[in-house]
Structures are given as structure tokens and as C-alpha cells.
Write a protein that holds these residues in place. Structure first.
Motif, PDB file in Angstrom:
ATOM      1  N   VAL A  53       0.837  -1.196   0.000  1.00  0.00           N
ATOM      2  CA  VAL A  53       0.000   0.000   0.000  1.00  0.00           C
ATOM      3  C   VAL A  53       0.873   1.247   0.000  1.00  0.00           C
ATOM      4  CG1 VAL A  53      -1.795   1.258   1.262  1.00  0.00           C
ATOM      5  CG2 VAL A  53      -1.799  -1.237   1.270  1.00  0.00           C
ATOM      6  N   ALA A  54       0.570   2.184  -0.888  1.00  0.00           N
ATOM      7  CA  ALA A  54       1.325   3.431  -0.984  1.00  0.00           C
ATOM      8  C   ALA A  54       0.611   4.560  -0.247  1.00  0.00           C
ATOM      9  CB  ALA A  54       1.504   3.837  -2.445  1.00  0.00           C
ATOM     10  N   ALA A  55       1.406   5.462   0.270  1.00  0.00           N
ATOM     11  CA  ALA A  55       0.927   6.727   0.834  1.00  0.00           C
ATOM     12  C   ALA A  55       1.695   7.816   0.090  1.00  0.00           C
ATOM     13  CB  ALA A  55       1.179   6.787   2.335  1.00  0.00           C
ATOM     14  N   LEU A  56       1.153   8.262  -1.031  1.00  0.00           N
ATOM     15  CA  LEU A  56       1.875   9.167  -1.933  1.00  0.00           C
ATOM     16  C   LEU A  56       2.206  10.522  -1.325  1.00  0.00           C
ATOM     17  CD1 LEU A  56       0.020   8.494  -5.310  1.00  0.00           C
ATOM     18  CD2 LEU A  56       2.054   7.407  -4.386  1.00  0.00           C
ATOM     19  N   GLY A  57       1.423  10.968  -0.366  1.00  0.00           N
ATOM     20  CA  GLY A  57       1.648  12.291   0.213  1.00  0.00           C
ATOM     21  C   GLY A  57       2.596  12.299   1.403  1.00  0.00           C
ATOM     22  N   GLU A  58       3.066  11.132   1.817  1.00  0.00           N
ATOM     23  CA  GLU A  58       3.955  11.032   2.980  1.00  0.00           C
ATOM     24  C   GLU A  58       5.211  11.881   2.789  1.00  0.00           C
ATOM     25  OE1 GLU A  58       4.791   9.637   6.708  1.00  0.00           O
ATOM     26  OE2 GLU A  58       3.161   8.730   5.583  1.00  0.00           O
ATOM     27  N   ASP A  59       5.624  12.571   3.845  1.00  0.00           N
ATOM     28  CA  ASP A  59       6.866  13.360   3.867  1.00  0.00           C
ATOM     29  C   ASP A  59       7.005  14.293   2.663  1.00  0.00           C
ATOM     30  OD1 ASP A  59       7.629  12.199   6.279  1.00  0.00           O
ATOM     31  OD2 ASP A  59       8.690  10.576   5.283  1.00  0.00           O
ATOM     32  N   ALA A  60       6.127  15.286   2.616  1.00  0.00           N
ATOM     33  CA  ALA A  60       6.144  16.302   1.555  1.00  0.00           C
ATOM     34  C   ALA A  60       6.043  15.679   0.167  1.00  0.00           C
ATOM     35  CB  ALA A  60       7.396  17.171   1.662  1.00  0.00           C
ATOM     36  N   GLN A  61       5.171  14.686   0.057  1.00  0.00           N
ATOM     37  CA  GLN A  61       4.897  13.978  -1.195  1.00  0.00           C
ATOM     38  C   GLN A  61       6.099  13.216  -1.744  1.00  0.00           C
ATOM     39  OE1 GLN A  61       2.323  15.752  -4.023  1.00  0.00           O
ATOM     40  NE2 GLN A  61       1.006  16.615  -2.485  1.00  0.00           N
ATOM     41  N   ALA A  62       7.043  12.879  -0.862  1.00  0.00           N
ATOM     42  CA  ALA A  62       8.116  11.962  -1.278  1.00  0.00           C
ATOM     43  C   ALA A  62       7.523  10.570  -1.450  1.00  0.00           C
ATOM     44  CB  ALA A  62       9.240  11.941  -0.245  1.00  0.00           C
ATOM     45  N   GLY A  63       6.506  10.253  -0.644  1.00  0.00           N
ATOM     46  CA  GLY A  63       5.818   8.972  -0.728  1.00  0.00           C
ATOM     47  C   GLY A  63       6.424   7.926   0.188  1.00  0.00           C
ATOM     48  N   ALA A  64       5.629   6.916   0.488  1.00  0.00           N
ATOM     49  CA  ALA A  64       6.062   5.779   1.290  1.00  0.00           C
ATOM     50  C   ALA A  64       5.259   4.569   0.877  1.00  0.00           C
ATOM     51  CB  ALA A  64       5.875   6.058   2.775  1.00  0.00           C
ATOM     52  N   VAL A  65       5.831   3.394   1.094  1.00  0.00           N
ATOM     53  CA  VAL A  65       5.173   2.143   0.742  1.00  0.00           C
ATOM     54  C   VAL A  65       5.174   1.245   1.974  1.00  0.00           C
ATOM     55  CG1 VAL A  65       5.293   0.091  -0.721  1.00  0.00           C
ATOM     56  CG2 VAL A  65       5.847   2.321  -1.669  1.00  0.00           C
ATOM     57  N   ARG A  66       4.028   0.648   2.266  1.00  0.00           N
ATOM     58  CA  ARG A  66       3.909  -0.301   3.361  1.00  0.00           C
ATOM     59  C   ARG A  66       3.612  -1.680   2.789  1.00  0.00           C
ATOM     60  NH1 ARG A  66       3.095   4.578   4.735  1.00  0.00           N
ATOM     61  NH2 ARG A  66       3.446   5.302   6.837  1.00  0.00           N
ATOM     62  N   VAL A  67       4.310  -2.678   3.312  1.00  0.00           N
ATOM     63  CA  VAL A  67       4.109  -4.063   2.896  1.00  0.00           C
ATOM     64  C   VAL A  67       3.526  -4.805   4.091  1.00  0.00           C
ATOM     65  CG1 VAL A  67       5.188  -6.148   1.997  1.00  0.00           C
ATOM     66  CG2 VAL A  67       6.090  -3.904   1.350  1.00  0.00           C
ATOM     67  N   PHE A  68       2.328  -5.342   3.917  1.00  0.00           N
ATOM     68  CA  PHE A  68       1.659  -6.076   4.976  1.00  0.00           C
ATOM     69  C   PHE A  68       2.002  -7.555   4.872  1.00  0.00           C
ATOM     70  CE2 PHE A  68      -0.688  -2.202   4.589  1.00  0.00           C
ATOM     71  CZ  PHE A  68      -1.074  -1.910   5.888  1.00  0.00           C
ATOM     72  N   GLY A  69       1.800  -8.268   5.967  1.00  0.00           N
ATOM     73  CA  GLY A  69       2.029  -9.702   5.965  1.00  0.00           C
ATOM     74  C   GLY A  69       0.815 -10.449   5.457  1.00  0.00           C
ATOM     75  N   ALA A  70       1.012 -11.699   5.085  1.00  0.00           N
ATOM     76  CA  ALA A  70      -0.093 -12.560   4.681  1.00  0.00           C
ATOM     77  C   ALA A  70      -0.029 -13.823   5.526  1.00  0.00           C
ATOM     78  CB  ALA A  70      -0.012 -12.901   3.198  1.00  0.00           C
ATOM     79  N   ALA A  71      -1.101 -14.099   6.234  1.00  0.00           N
ATOM     80  CA  ALA A  71      -1.187 -15.291   7.067  1.00  0.00           C
ATOM     81  C   ALA A  71      -2.247 -16.208   6.476  1.00  0.00           C
ATOM     82  CB  ALA A  71      -1.558 -14.891   8.495  1.00  0.00           C
ATOM     83  N   SER A  72      -2.358 -17.390   6.998  1.00  0.00           N
ATOM     84  CA  SER A  72      -3.364 -18.327   6.496  1.00  0.00           C
ATOM     85  C   SER A  72      -4.773 -17.784   6.684  1.00  0.00           C
ATOM     86  CB  SER A  72      -3.223 -19.678   7.190  1.00  0.00           C
ATOM     87  OG  SER A  72      -3.396 -19.526   8.587  1.00  0.00           O
ATOM     88  N   ALA A  92      13.394  12.118  -3.162  1.00  0.00           N
ATOM     89  CA  ALA A  92      13.222  13.569  -3.179  1.00  0.00           C
ATOM     90  C   ALA A  92      11.795  13.969  -2.839  1.00  0.00           C
ATOM     91  CB  ALA A  92      13.578  14.106  -4.562  1.00  0.00           C
ATOM     92  N   SER A  93      11.645  15.156  -2.281  1.00  0.00           N
ATOM     93  CA  SER A  93      10.331  15.718  -2.052  1.00  0.00           C
ATOM     94  C   SER A  93       9.582  15.756  -3.381  1.00  0.00           C
ATOM     95  CB  SER A  93      10.479  17.129  -1.483  1.00  0.00           C
ATOM     96  OG  SER A  93       9.230  17.726  -1.315  1.00  0.00           O
ATOM     97  N   GLY A  94       8.340  15.300  -3.352  1.00  0.00           N
ATOM     98  CA  GLY A  94       7.532  15.293  -4.572  1.00  0.00           C
ATOM     99  C   GLY A  94       7.721  14.061  -5.438  1.00  0.00           C
ATOM    100  N   ALA A  95       8.536  13.095  -5.032  1.00  0.00           N
ATOM    101  CA  ALA A  95       8.789  11.903  -5.843  1.00  0.00           C
ATOM    102  C   ALA A  95       7.578  10.966  -5.904  1.00  0.00           C
ATOM    103  CB  ALA A  95       9.999  11.136  -5.298  1.00  0.00           C
ATOM    104  N   ARG A  96       6.717  11.001  -4.892  1.00  0.00           N
ATOM    105  CA  ARG A  96       5.502  10.178  -4.824  1.00  0.00           C
ATOM    106  C   ARG A  96       5.816   8.685  -4.970  1.00  0.00           C
ATOM    107  NH1 ARG A  96       0.646  13.137  -5.425  1.00  0.00           N
ATOM    108  NH2 ARG A  96      -0.285  11.483  -6.646  1.00  0.00           N
TER     109      ARG A  96
END
Length: 103
Positions: A53-72, A92-96
Motif C-alpha cells: 500500500v502506498a501513501a503518496l503524500g507522505e513526507d512532503a509527497q516523497a511517498g512511502a510504501v507499506r508491505v503487509f504480511g499474509a497469514a493463512s 526527493a520531495s515530490g517523488a511520490r
């Protein structure tokens, strides 16, 4: 995230994750745009797709990606990880980061 079967999502056992849910790394802030990009990837080769899951606006729109786990039992925030401008050190800022996932 909605679990499913061979014919797609069923809705049974659906889980909803937000940026401020227990186990989800990071802190929810106004304008983070958490969830603007999503993708499923079997990153560890166990036959279960992990939600990414992405959060494009994180840290002045530099963006961030979260990876969740998968269980049974389906997707889980336990053991999830986040990477973005702070962890990668070169976004960079604005990289999204997370603005485009493979199709």
C-alpha cells in the motif's frame, strides 16, 4: 483487504487497515494519501499475496510504501514494514514513491 477464492474476492473476513491502525508502521498525518496505490505481491514465495500500500503524500509527497504480511487467515499488520524517504535516504520531495505499481 478482502480474502477470496479462485473466483475472486468474497468479502467474508474482510479487514480494513488505515495508517493509524495497530501494527501499521508510521503515523497518520493529514495529506498522507494512504491507500492511493495498492498492489498484491507474493514477495516471499509462500503462495500468498502480500498487500502493498502506498501513501503518496507522505513526507512532503516523497511517498512511502507499506508491505503487509499474509497469514493463512488473510492479511495482517503484524510484521508489516514501511519504506520511504527516511528509510531509503534518497527519495526527493515530490517523488511520490509508490505512485506506479506494475500491471
Amino acid at each position: 483487504m478482502s480474502p477470496g477464492g479462485p473466483h475472486g474476492a468474497t468479502g467474508a473476513g474482510t479487514r480494513v487497515f488505515s495508517q493509524d491502525a495497530a501494527g501499521v508502521p508510521g503515523t497518520a498525518e493529514s495529506g498522507d494519501l494512504f491507500g492511493t496505490g495498492t498492489h498484491l505481491v507474493d514477495g516471499n514465495g509462500d503462495g500468498r499475496a502480500e498487500p502493498v500500500v502506498a501513501a503518496l503524500g507522505e513526507d512532503a509527497q516523497a511517498g512511502a510504501v507499506r508491505v503487509f504480511g499474509a497469514a493463512s487467515t488473510g492479511a495482517t499488520a503484524t510484521g508489516s514494514l514501511c519504506f520511504g524517504a527516511r528509510t531509503l535516504g534518497a527519495v526527493a520531495s515530490g517523488a511520490r514513491l509508490g505512485g506506479a505499481f506494475p500491471r
